[in-house]
Design an enzyme around this catalytic site. Sequence first.
Site, PDB file in Angstrom:
ATOM      1  N   GLU A  92     -13.107  12.905  -5.643  1.00 27.16           N
ATOM      2  CA  GLU A  92     -12.879  14.086  -4.787  1.00 27.16           C
ATOM      3  C   GLU A  92     -12.452  15.264  -5.435  1.00 27.16           C
ATOM      4  O   GLU A  92     -11.258  15.090  -6.307  1.00 27.16           O
ATOM      5  CB  GLU A  92     -12.210  13.817  -3.493  1.00 27.16           C
ATOM      6  CG  GLU A  92     -12.841  12.657  -2.703  1.00 27.16           C
ATOM      7  CD  GLU A  92     -12.098  12.213  -1.691  1.00 27.16           C
ATOM      8  OE1 GLU A  92     -10.853  12.832  -1.452  1.00 27.16           O
ATOM      9  OE2 GLU A  92     -12.373  11.004  -1.047  1.00 27.16           O
ATOM     10  N   CYS A 116       0.597   3.142  -4.197  1.00 30.16           N
ATOM     11  CA  CYS A 116       1.548   3.722  -3.177  1.00 30.16           C
ATOM     12  C   CYS A 116       0.921   3.474  -1.624  1.00 30.16           C
ATOM     13  O   CYS A 116      -0.291   3.803  -1.647  1.00 30.16           O
ATOM     14  CB  CYS A 116       1.609   5.383  -3.219  1.00 30.16           C
ATOM     15  SG  CYS A 116       2.323   5.879  -5.043  1.00 30.16           S
ATOM     16  N   GLU A 160      -3.718   8.833 -11.005  1.00 25.76           N
ATOM     17  CA  GLU A 160      -2.594   8.934 -11.703  1.00 25.76           C
ATOM     18  C   GLU A 160      -2.704   9.553 -12.927  1.00 25.76           C
ATOM     19  O   GLU A 160      -3.079   8.767 -14.142  1.00 25.76           O
ATOM     20  CB  GLU A 160      -1.714   7.638 -11.930  1.00 25.76           C
ATOM     21  CG  GLU A 160      -0.415   7.708 -12.683  1.00 25.76           C
ATOM     22  CD  GLU A 160       0.638   8.913 -12.390  1.00 25.76           C
ATOM     23  OE1 GLU A 160       0.785   9.066 -11.308  1.00 25.76           O
ATOM     24  OE2 GLU A 160       0.972   9.581 -13.179  1.00 25.76           O
ATOM     25  N   HIS A 216       9.488  10.926  -2.912  1.00 24.06           N
ATOM     26  CA  HIS A 216       9.430  10.637  -1.885  1.00 24.06           C
ATOM     27  C   HIS A 216      10.421   9.755  -1.224  1.00 24.06           C
ATOM     28  O   HIS A 216      10.465   9.404   0.058  1.00 24.06           O
ATOM     29  CB  HIS A 216       8.035   9.787  -1.603  1.00 24.06           C
ATOM     30  CG  HIS A 216       6.598  10.386  -1.994  1.00 24.06           C
ATOM     31  ND1 HIS A 216       6.580  11.739  -1.832  1.00 24.06           N
ATOM     32  CD2 HIS A 216       5.532   9.975  -2.705  1.00 24.06           C
ATOM     33  CE1 HIS A 216       5.117  12.252  -2.197  1.00 24.06           C
ATOM     34  NE2 HIS A 216       4.885  11.285  -2.791  1.00 24.06           N
ATOM     35  N   CYS A 333      -6.042  13.284  -0.593  1.00 20.14           N
ATOM     36  CA  CYS A 333      -6.730  12.512  -1.544  1.00 20.14           C
ATOM     37  C   CYS A 333      -7.438  11.162  -1.237  1.00 20.14           C
ATOM     38  O   CYS A 333      -6.626  10.331  -0.554  1.00 20.14           O
ATOM     39  CB  CYS A 333      -6.396  12.644  -2.969  1.00 20.14           C
ATOM     40  SG  CYS A 333      -4.582  12.050  -2.853  1.00 20.14           S
TER      41      CYS A 333
HETATM   42  N1  SAH Z   1      -0.801   9.944  -8.681  1.00 24.27           N
HETATM   43  C1  SAH Z   1      -0.308  11.285  -8.537  1.00 24.27           C
HETATM   44  C2  SAH Z   1      -1.088  12.367  -8.481  1.00 24.27           C
HETATM   45  C3  SAH Z   1      -1.888  12.085  -7.158  1.00 24.27           C
HETATM   46  S1  SAH Z   1      -1.445  12.330  -5.585  1.00 24.27           S
HETATM   47  C4  SAH Z   1       0.965  11.269  -8.096  1.00 24.27           C
HETATM   48  O1  SAH Z   1       1.258  10.242  -7.220  1.00 24.27           O
HETATM   49  O2  SAH Z   1       1.805  12.193  -7.959  1.00 24.27           O
HETATM   50  C5  SAH Z   1      -0.944  13.868  -5.199  1.00 24.27           C
HETATM   51  C6  SAH Z   1       0.104  13.804  -4.179  1.00 24.27           C
HETATM   52  O3  SAH Z   1      -0.063  13.599  -2.883  1.00 24.27           O
HETATM   53  C7  SAH Z   1       1.171  13.019  -4.536  1.00 24.27           C
HETATM   54  O4  SAH Z   1       2.587  13.482  -4.372  1.00 24.27           O
HETATM   55  C8  SAH Z   1       1.168  11.893  -3.684  1.00 24.27           C
HETATM   56  O5  SAH Z   1       2.386  11.078  -3.367  1.00 24.27           O
HETATM   57  C9  SAH Z   1       0.750  12.549  -2.474  1.00 24.27           C
HETATM   58  N2  SAH Z   1       0.046  11.764  -1.438  1.00 24.27           N
HETATM   59  C10 SAH Z   1      -0.684  10.841  -1.559  1.00 24.27           C
HETATM   60  N3  SAH Z   1      -1.180  10.328  -0.338  1.00 24.27           N
HETATM   61  C11 SAH Z   1      -0.604  11.217   0.613  1.00 24.27           C
HETATM   62  C12 SAH Z   1      -0.588  11.304   1.885  1.00 24.27           C
HETATM   63  N4  SAH Z   1      -1.512  10.318   2.723  1.00 24.27           N
HETATM   64  N5  SAH Z   1      -0.019  12.296   2.585  1.00 24.27           N
HETATM   65  C13 SAH Z   1       0.764  12.982   1.797  1.00 24.27           C
HETATM   66  N6  SAH Z   1       0.949  12.947   0.531  1.00 24.27           N
HETATM   67  C14 SAH Z   1       0.103  12.111  -0.215  1.00 24.27           C
END
Ligand code: SAH
Length: 348
Positions: A92, A116, A160, A216, A333
């Site tokens: 995506e 996560c 990541e 977070h 994402c």
């Molecule tokens: N792996 C990297 C980049 C991809 S995610 C990282 O963890 O930073 C990009 C951002 O979206 C990250 O800050 C991640 O924690 C956040 N993210 C993922 N799922 C989410 C969700 N359901 N709601 C809000 N933020 C989210």
Amino acid sequence: MKKDILSMTLQELTEAVLALELPKYRSAQIYHWLHKVGVTDFSEMTDLSLSLRERLNDSFVIFSCNIEKKIISEYDNTVKYLFSLHDGELIESVVMKYKYGYTVCVSSQVGCRMGCRFCASTLSGVVRNLEPAEILSQVYAAERDLNVRVSHIVLMGMGEPLDNFDNVMRFLQLISDENGKNISMRHISLSTCGVVPRINALAQKDLQLTLSVSLHAPNNEIRSAMMPVNKKWPLEELIPACKAYTAKTSRRISFEYALVSGQNDSIACAKELAALLRGMLCHINLIPVNEVKETGCKESSPETVKKFGDYLSGKGFAVTVRRRLGSDINAACGQLRRTVEADRKETT
Ligand code: SAH
């Protein structure tokens, strides 16, 4: 096996052109077609002879992204793409329009292995890394489809980026190359969940990009419950690595903080966060968590988000609340890919 030509630097392409006993100037021509114009087929390189185009096609492949789905947000023109790759895998990308131009949010892996708890991209683990060409071609495909020039890139899609370090570094080199799209490092953000050794390695590269760290949580207990990566590299390692990163690059780190109702959004958490980040050159970006069915995470109310942000601003931190672009189009994402993968399974 045909070689992946879009992942090559101009120098490597020149070496490959010379190996085919072609004149050296051909490499600049080909590189221009690939990276300035963004062609996806050698047949489009119209100032090369037909026989040369055929020779190139015999030796090389141009990786590209095929649009499987394109969804345009009704509210703000955010566009979400589901792209398929040469092996049928799905990724995506999201294009956002801001006052200062177009930003593309690109994926760096098919899936993710970081686990996560709130994130849709990681629910089925990682399938594979993306090649530099496959990260680039998300930008090229979006530019071509929308007929716009992209000025900013965020590595915040699926995957990541620091778990695919070498390919991401090469992507950065290619996208910022003056012979290609020439996007300044200052217009690029890379987001990580906190892979500490790779943050250290990135610091050594001393790039001018913005490092976003998905924090977070203000303490190990909450962070480990939300993000398994914290068990490997807890805050006592992550925060010093961030400080060292800033010391080396003089760049302000952006901490991402997704607010999940009842988990990390209390004023006690805001206090702890302020203490954790005290004195750091940083910016805090609050995001009301995007609800993903499988994760059960609920977003914090707008009042809670405001109180949390106000507390941190009151302590002198630069705080923003992320604009909720594309909330109607599963812009978090990984969600769109999951929906389509599930449909594929049902129909096979
Ligand atoms: N792996 C990297 C980049 C991809 S995610 C990282 O963890 O930073 C990009 C951002 O979206 C990250 O800050 C991640 O924690 C956040 N993210 C993922 N799922 C989410 C969700 N359901 N709601 C809000 N933020 C989210």
